[in-house]
Design a protein around this motif. Sequence first.
Motif, PDB file in Angstrom:
ATOM      1  N   ALA A  57     -79.519  -6.182 -13.815  1.00  0.00           N
ATOM      2  CA  ALA A  57     -79.115  -7.192 -14.962  1.00  0.00           C
ATOM      3  C   ALA A  57     -77.557  -6.904 -15.149  1.00  0.00           C
ATOM      4  N   ALA A  58     -76.903  -5.787 -14.966  1.00  0.00           N
ATOM      5  CA  ALA A  58     -75.562  -5.543 -15.113  1.00  0.00           C
ATOM      6  C   ALA A  58     -74.671  -6.497 -14.267  1.00  0.00           C
ATOM      7  N   LEU A  59     -75.181  -6.513 -13.168  1.00  0.00           N
ATOM      8  CA  LEU A  59     -74.553  -7.354 -12.104  1.00  0.00           C
ATOM      9  C   LEU A  59     -74.450  -8.902 -12.154  1.00  0.00           C
ATOM     10  N   GLY A  60     -75.176  -9.304 -13.705  1.00  0.00           N
ATOM     11  CA  GLY A  60     -75.273 -10.746 -13.964  1.00  0.00           C
ATOM     12  C   GLY A  60     -73.901 -11.053 -14.513  1.00  0.00           C
ATOM     13  N   ILE A  61     -73.074 -10.249 -14.874  1.00  0.00           N
ATOM     14  CA  ILE A  61     -71.633 -10.561 -15.465  1.00  0.00           C
ATOM     15  C   ILE A  61     -70.696 -10.056 -14.546  1.00  0.00           C
ATOM     16  N   VAL A  62     -69.558 -10.661 -14.630  1.00  0.00           N
ATOM     17  CA  VAL A  62     -68.279 -10.089 -13.971  1.00  0.00           C
ATOM     18  C   VAL A  62     -67.736  -8.922 -14.707  1.00  0.00           C
ATOM     19  N   GLY A  63     -67.629  -7.950 -14.198  1.00  0.00           N
ATOM     20  CA  GLY A  63     -67.221  -6.359 -14.377  1.00  0.00           C
ATOM     21  C   GLY A  63     -68.203  -5.511 -14.693  1.00  0.00           C
ATOM     22  N   GLY A  64     -69.577  -6.181 -14.570  1.00  0.00           N
ATOM     23  CA  GLY A  64     -70.879  -5.358 -14.567  1.00  0.00           C
ATOM     24  C   GLY A  64     -70.820  -4.234 -13.454  1.00  0.00           C
ATOM     25  N   ILE A  65     -71.517  -3.160 -13.781  1.00  0.00           N
ATOM     26  CA  ILE A  65     -71.568  -2.032 -12.802  1.00  0.00           C
ATOM     27  C   ILE A  65     -73.097  -1.561 -12.697  1.00  0.00           C
ATOM     28  N   ALA A  66     -73.608  -1.322 -11.588  1.00  0.00           N
ATOM     29  CA  ALA A  66     -74.746  -0.942 -11.446  1.00  0.00           C
ATOM     30  C   ALA A  66     -74.981   0.437 -10.475  1.00  0.00           C
ATOM     31  N   VAL A  67     -75.792   1.089 -10.740  1.00  0.00           N
ATOM     32  CA  VAL A  67     -75.974   2.184  -9.835  1.00  0.00           C
ATOM     33  C   VAL A  67     -77.240   1.794  -8.983  1.00  0.00           C
ATOM     34  N   ILE A  68     -77.200   1.939  -7.615  1.00  0.00           N
ATOM     35  CA  ILE A  68     -78.259   1.165  -6.760  1.00  0.00           C
ATOM     36  C   ILE A  68     -79.159   2.425  -6.262  1.00  0.00           C
ATOM     37  N   LEU A  90     -70.856   7.245  -4.974  1.00  0.00           N
ATOM     38  CA  LEU A  90     -70.714   7.804  -6.141  1.00  0.00           C
ATOM     39  C   LEU A  90     -70.391   9.351  -5.691  1.00  0.00           C
ATOM     40  N   ILE A  91     -69.937   9.923  -4.723  1.00  0.00           N
ATOM     41  CA  ILE A  91     -69.814  11.253  -4.270  1.00  0.00           C
ATOM     42  C   ILE A  91     -68.419  11.587  -4.561  1.00  0.00           C
ATOM     43  N   CYS A  92     -68.296  12.225  -5.411  1.00  0.00           N
ATOM     44  CA  CYS A  92     -66.387  12.739  -5.855  1.00  0.00           C
ATOM     45  C   CYS A  92     -66.076  13.293  -4.224  1.00  0.00           C
ATOM     46  N   PRO A  93     -64.825  12.626  -4.138  1.00  0.00           N
ATOM     47  CA  PRO A  93     -64.154  13.150  -3.031  1.00  0.00           C
ATOM     48  C   PRO A  93     -63.522  14.543  -3.051  1.00  0.00           C
ATOM     49  N   HIS A  94     -63.492  15.035  -4.263  1.00  0.00           N
ATOM     50  CA  HIS A  94     -62.913  16.447  -4.535  1.00  0.00           C
ATOM     51  C   HIS A  94     -63.833  17.282  -3.806  1.00  0.00           C
ATOM     52  N   GLN A  95     -65.164  17.728  -4.402  1.00  0.00           N
ATOM     53  CA  GLN A  95     -66.178  18.351  -4.102  1.00  0.00           C
ATOM     54  C   GLN A  95     -67.454  18.134  -3.864  1.00  0.00           C
ATOM     55  N   GLY A  96     -67.698  16.593  -3.932  1.00  0.00           N
ATOM     56  CA  GLY A  96     -68.871  16.204  -3.465  1.00  0.00           C
ATOM     57  C   GLY A  96     -69.960  15.847  -4.855  1.00  0.00           C
ATOM     58  N   THR A  97     -69.540  16.098  -6.017  1.00  0.00           N
ATOM     59  CA  THR A  97     -70.388  16.043  -7.301  1.00  0.00           C
ATOM     60  C   THR A  97     -70.418  14.531  -7.211  1.00  0.00           C
ATOM     61  N   THR A  98     -71.907  14.144  -7.575  1.00  0.00           N
ATOM     62  CA  THR A  98     -72.246  12.856  -7.860  1.00  0.00           C
ATOM     63  C   THR A  98     -71.298  12.435  -9.258  1.00  0.00           C
ATOM     64  N   VAL A  99     -70.672  11.412  -9.225  1.00  0.00           N
ATOM     65  CA  VAL A  99     -69.933  10.865 -10.219  1.00  0.00           C
ATOM     66  C   VAL A  99     -70.747   9.921 -11.183  1.00  0.00           C
ATOM     67  N   ALA A 100     -70.493   9.750 -12.541  1.00  0.00           N
ATOM     68  CA  ALA A 100     -71.124   8.601 -13.156  1.00  0.00           C
ATOM     69  C   ALA A 100     -70.454   7.280 -13.665  1.00  0.00           C
ATOM     70  N   ILE A 101     -71.145   6.430 -14.130  1.00  0.00           N
ATOM     71  CA  ILE A 101     -70.280   5.435 -14.442  1.00  0.00           C
ATOM     72  C   ILE A 101     -69.946   5.794 -15.920  1.00  0.00           C
ATOM     73  N   GLY A 105     -65.451   2.475 -15.408  1.00  0.00           N
ATOM     74  CA  GLY A 105     -64.943   2.966 -14.305  1.00  0.00           C
ATOM     75  C   GLY A 105     -66.065   4.138 -14.042  1.00  0.00           C
ATOM     76  N   PHE A 106     -65.289   5.136 -13.460  1.00  0.00           N
ATOM     77  CA  PHE A 106     -66.336   6.323 -13.096  1.00  0.00           C
ATOM     78  C   PHE A 106     -65.688   7.665 -13.353  1.00  0.00           C
ATOM     79  N   ARG A 107     -66.476   8.485 -13.652  1.00  0.00           N
ATOM     80  CA  ARG A 107     -65.975  10.059 -14.146  1.00  0.00           C
ATOM     81  C   ARG A 107     -66.819  11.186 -13.418  1.00  0.00           C
ATOM     82  N   CYS A 108     -66.047  11.950 -12.953  1.00  0.00           N
ATOM     83  CA  CYS A 108     -66.758  13.088 -12.160  1.00  0.00           C
ATOM     84  C   CYS A 108     -67.169  14.218 -13.295  1.00  0.00           C
ATOM     85  N   PRO A 109     -68.346  14.507 -13.503  1.00  0.00           N
ATOM     86  CA  PRO A 109     -68.712  15.489 -14.622  1.00  0.00           C
ATOM     87  C   PRO A 109     -68.147  17.017 -14.289  1.00  0.00           C
ATOM     88  N   ASN A 110     -67.923  17.297 -12.968  1.00  0.00           N
ATOM     89  CA  ASN A 110     -67.521  18.586 -12.625  1.00  0.00           C
ATOM     90  C   ASN A 110     -66.267  19.035 -12.701  1.00  0.00           C
TER      91      ASN A 110
END
Length: 148
Positions: A57-68, A90-101, A105-110
Amino acid sequence: MSDCTKCRGAGVNRREFLATSSALAITAVLTACGDGIGGSPTGPSNVSTTVTLANYAALGIVGGIAVISGAGTPIAVVRASTTQYRAFSLICPHQGTTVAISGTGFRCPNHGATFNVSGAWTGGQRTNGLFEFTVASNTTAGTITISS
């Protein structure tokens, strides 16, 4: 004979030992962490998945983000315009943690690295941007195909 006497007999004094140990420790840290930016420029390999847009559903609008789900690697799809979709690892290029919406945008929790909706690094731990996949759209079928 004490340990210190053994060291002196071997020609190593405390100052030399500490200097050498410190230099080796710094070299090990720099080798492990590189330039602090890190990341793999090539990203995940062998990714090929087709996504039915109506299932997100999030991809129904411009700017929507969905995790596949079901792609074998965590992927986020962003609806960039009425006709364009972008997909990011969604793999953080710093150390491989999975980032989240996070918001738009996106944020690395680690380590706190943040990325905008275009996958570019915007703050927190300095790193490369998120790896972007190739996206092919099939408007007739209502699908996109994501590949690396």
